[in-house]
Write a protein that holds these residues in place. Sequence first.
Motif, short mmCIF file in Angstrom:
data_model
loop_
_atom_site.label_atom_id
_atom_site.label_comp_id
_atom_site.label_asym_id
_atom_site.label_seq_id
_atom_site.Cartn_x
_atom_site.Cartn_y
_atom_site.Cartn_z
N ILE A 137 82.11 -107.35 -102.84
CA ILE A 137 81.21 -107.63 -101.72
C ILE A 137 80.15 -106.54 -101.61
O ILE A 137 78.97 -106.82 -101.38
N PHE A 138 80.56 -105.28 -101.77
CA PHE A 138 79.61 -104.18 -101.74
C PHE A 138 78.59 -104.32 -102.87
O PHE A 138 77.38 -104.17 -102.67
N GLY A 139 79.06 -104.63 -104.07
CA GLY A 139 78.16 -104.81 -105.20
C GLY A 139 77.22 -105.97 -104.99
O GLY A 139 76.05 -105.90 -105.34
N ALA A 140 77.74 -107.05 -104.40
CA ALA A 140 76.88 -108.21 -104.13
C ALA A 140 75.83 -107.88 -103.08
O ALA A 140 74.69 -108.35 -103.17
N PHE A 141 76.18 -107.06 -102.09
CA PHE A 141 75.19 -106.64 -101.09
C PHE A 141 74.09 -105.81 -101.74
O PHE A 141 72.91 -106.02 -101.45
N VAL A 142 74.46 -104.90 -102.62
CA VAL A 142 73.45 -104.11 -103.34
C VAL A 142 72.59 -105.03 -104.20
O VAL A 142 71.37 -104.89 -104.26
N GLY A 143 73.22 -106.00 -104.85
CA GLY A 143 72.47 -106.97 -105.65
C GLY A 143 71.51 -107.79 -104.80
O GLY A 143 70.41 -108.12 -105.23
N LEU A 144 71.93 -108.11 -103.57
CA LEU A 144 71.05 -108.84 -102.66
C LEU A 144 69.83 -108.01 -102.29
O LEU A 144 68.71 -108.51 -102.27
N VAL A 145 70.04 -106.73 -102.03
CA VAL A 145 68.92 -105.84 -101.68
C VAL A 145 67.96 -105.69 -102.86
O VAL A 145 66.74 -105.83 -102.72
N VAL A 146 68.51 -105.44 -104.04
CA VAL A 146 67.67 -105.28 -105.23
C VAL A 146 66.98 -106.60 -105.59
O VAL A 146 65.79 -106.63 -105.93
N GLY A 147 67.71 -107.70 -105.50
CA GLY A 147 67.13 -109.01 -105.80
C GLY A 147 66.04 -109.41 -104.83
O GLY A 147 65.03 -110.00 -105.22
#
Length: 142
Positions: A46-56
């Motif tokens: 979930i943390f990695g997906a949140f970072v991916g959401l910010v970068v994306g």
Amino acid sequence: MNDSRDERSGSADDGDRSPGLIGAGIGVLELPVFGYLGLVLFGQPIFGAFVGLVVGLGTYLSFPALVADDDSSDIETTPEPVGDRLRRFHRTAAGLALPPAGILLFAWRFVNENVLLGVLATAVIGLAIYAPLAVLLPRRLS
């Protein structure tokens, strides 16, 4: 059986994709990549997906300006006050500020377990990147 491309040549599906659509596609692909990295490195997808959401989201916002044609006819002749430029949302400046903030949040997780403090710190850093870019980048890129 006339299945040629001549009949469909007037449609929008001739292979011309808008930069916004391409940016959205790239941004969506960053979500599972960072989710997987978060799972492998920290055990927190979930943390990695949140970072991916910010970068994306940053990629989605900045990609159209990165591939835009440089048209010299859109040069601004009247300068705007700095306060007016900061009050309006500048899409490209936000798009250029979000990926470094996301990467810094991911790096923060290597150093410290407190994710909330990392989110606050990277939000401040993201704003510190956004503010000068919103003033310095031309309005035609927003």
